[in-house]
Write a protein that holds these residues in place. Structure first.
Motif, PDB file in Angstrom:
ATOM      1  N   SER A 169      57.420  29.093 -40.833  1.00 19.26           N
ATOM      2  CA  SER A 169      58.093  29.576 -39.694  1.00 19.26           C
ATOM      3  C   SER A 169      59.754  29.399 -39.882  1.00 19.26           C
ATOM      4  O   SER A 169      60.010  28.758 -40.570  1.00 19.26           O
ATOM      5  CB  SER A 169      57.987  28.963 -38.527  1.00 19.26           C
ATOM      6  OG  SER A 169      56.515  28.931 -37.972  1.00 19.26           O
ATOM      7  N   VAL A 211      54.772  43.064 -37.436  1.00 17.35           N
ATOM      8  CA  VAL A 211      55.085  41.575 -36.827  1.00 17.35           C
ATOM      9  C   VAL A 211      54.451  41.289 -35.532  1.00 17.35           C
ATOM     10  O   VAL A 211      54.695  40.034 -34.985  1.00 17.35           O
ATOM     11  CB  VAL A 211      56.584  41.712 -36.810  1.00 17.35           C
ATOM     12  CG1 VAL A 211      57.254  41.828 -38.082  1.00 17.35           C
ATOM     13  CG2 VAL A 211      57.241  42.235 -35.642  1.00 17.35           C
ATOM     14  N   PHE A 236      55.991  37.210 -34.497  1.00 22.85           N
ATOM     15  CA  PHE A 236      57.472  37.291 -34.092  1.00 22.85           C
ATOM     16  C   PHE A 236      57.815  37.258 -32.546  1.00 22.85           C
ATOM     17  O   PHE A 236      56.900  38.011 -31.698  1.00 22.85           O
ATOM     18  CB  PHE A 236      58.262  38.375 -34.753  1.00 22.85           C
ATOM     19  CG  PHE A 236      58.310  38.312 -36.159  1.00 22.85           C
ATOM     20  CD1 PHE A 236      57.372  37.497 -36.953  1.00 22.85           C
ATOM     21  CD2 PHE A 236      59.131  39.036 -36.927  1.00 22.85           C
ATOM     22  CE1 PHE A 236      57.611  37.363 -38.450  1.00 22.85           C
ATOM     23  CE2 PHE A 236      59.328  39.085 -38.482  1.00 22.85           C
ATOM     24  CZ  PHE A 236      58.562  38.329 -39.082  1.00 22.85           C
ATOM     25  N   MET A 289      59.966  33.633 -35.878  1.00 21.33           N
ATOM     26  CA  MET A 289      59.135  34.284 -36.971  1.00 21.33           C
ATOM     27  C   MET A 289      57.985  33.238 -37.393  1.00 21.33           C
ATOM     28  O   MET A 289      58.419  32.286 -38.029  1.00 21.33           O
ATOM     29  CB  MET A 289      59.689  34.894 -38.124  1.00 21.33           C
ATOM     30  CG  MET A 289      60.722  35.635 -37.921  1.00 21.33           C
ATOM     31  SD  MET A 289      61.825  36.327 -39.279  1.00 21.33           S
ATOM     32  CE  MET A 289      62.367  35.071 -40.302  1.00 21.33           C
ATOM     33  N   LEU A 331      54.738  33.543 -41.231  1.00 20.54           N
ATOM     34  CA  LEU A 331      55.232  34.344 -42.120  1.00 20.54           C
ATOM     35  C   LEU A 331      54.567  34.631 -43.336  1.00 20.54           C
ATOM     36  O   LEU A 331      53.501  33.923 -44.097  1.00 20.54           O
ATOM     37  CB  LEU A 331      56.645  33.721 -42.770  1.00 20.54           C
ATOM     38  CG  LEU A 331      57.491  33.936 -41.683  1.00 20.54           C
ATOM     39  CD1 LEU A 331      58.685  32.856 -41.737  1.00 20.54           C
ATOM     40  CD2 LEU A 331      57.967  35.339 -41.652  1.00 20.54           C
ATOM     41  N   ASP A 367      56.918  39.927 -45.699  1.00 20.33           N
ATOM     42  CA  ASP A 367      58.237  39.739 -44.501  1.00 20.33           C
ATOM     43  C   ASP A 367      59.369  39.503 -45.421  1.00 20.33           C
ATOM     44  O   ASP A 367      60.599  39.368 -44.577  1.00 20.33           O
ATOM     45  CB  ASP A 367      58.001  38.532 -43.644  1.00 20.33           C
ATOM     46  CG  ASP A 367      56.795  38.775 -42.648  1.00 20.33           C
ATOM     47  OD1 ASP A 367      55.746  37.850 -42.427  1.00 20.33           O
ATOM     48  OD2 ASP A 367      56.482  39.990 -42.026  1.00 20.33           O
ATOM     49  N   TYR A 369      67.336  40.307 -43.381  1.00 22.38           N
ATOM     50  CA  TYR A 369      67.288  40.774 -41.739  1.00 22.38           C
ATOM     51  C   TYR A 369      68.726  40.664 -41.195  1.00 22.38           C
ATOM     52  O   TYR A 369      69.525  39.957 -41.345  1.00 22.38           O
ATOM     53  CB  TYR A 369      66.516  39.592 -41.166  1.00 22.38           C
ATOM     54  CG  TYR A 369      64.975  39.492 -41.330  1.00 22.38           C
ATOM     55  CD1 TYR A 369      64.515  39.258 -42.560  1.00 22.38           C
ATOM     56  CD2 TYR A 369      64.159  39.779 -40.406  1.00 22.38           C
ATOM     57  CE1 TYR A 369      63.172  39.235 -42.828  1.00 22.38           C
ATOM     58  CE2 TYR A 369      62.922  40.162 -40.506  1.00 22.38           C
ATOM     59  CZ  TYR A 369      62.267  39.634 -41.858  1.00 22.38           C
ATOM     60  OH  TYR A 369      60.828  39.597 -42.056  1.00 22.38           O
TER      61      TYR A 369
END
Length: 120
Positions: free
Chosen positions: A16, A63, A67, A82, A85, A89, A93
């Motif tokens: 995460s 997602v 998410f 998030m 994962l 991914d 971002y």
């Protein structure tokens, strides 16, 4: 006046991260926030949206369920939690602030991007 995304890093699959999107020089209260990502060699894609009051959210199918987007207007900050994962991914971002809720929003401000790498 700027929007700054932070919190990226290297994480193992299943791990995460929490990304932050902090505004300075203006208030986020009146802006919807969009989170986007761009992987190498791919076009930028929308990940998640949150309305100005935080009451409405939207997630890309890729997602959804993993998410969670949120915001604390008192801190002038939005977040993207998030979980679970996956290697897919992995991307840079970005967060963006704009007057409307939607991918086609005319975003006024963009953060500089934060790298998320999911790898074992």
């Amino acid at each position: 006046v700027q929007l700054q995304a932070s919190g990226g890093g290297l994480v193992r699959p299943g791990g995460s991260l929490r990304l932050s999107c902090a505004a300075s020089g203006f208030t986020l209260d009146y802006y919807a926030i969009g989170w986007f990502r761009q992987a190498p060699g791919k076009v930028r894609e929308g990940v998640s949206l949150v309305s100005s009051d935080g009451g409405t959210t939207y997630y890309a199918d890729s997602v959804k369920g993993r998410f969670t987007v949120s915001r604390v207007n008192a801190k002038n900050t939005a977040y993207l939690q998030m979980n679970s994962l996956k290697p897919e991914d992995t991307a840079v971002y970005y967060c963006a602030a704009g007057p409307l809720f939607g991918w086609d929003n005319d975003y006024d401000y963009w953060g500089q991007g934060t790298q998320v790498t999911v790898s074992s």
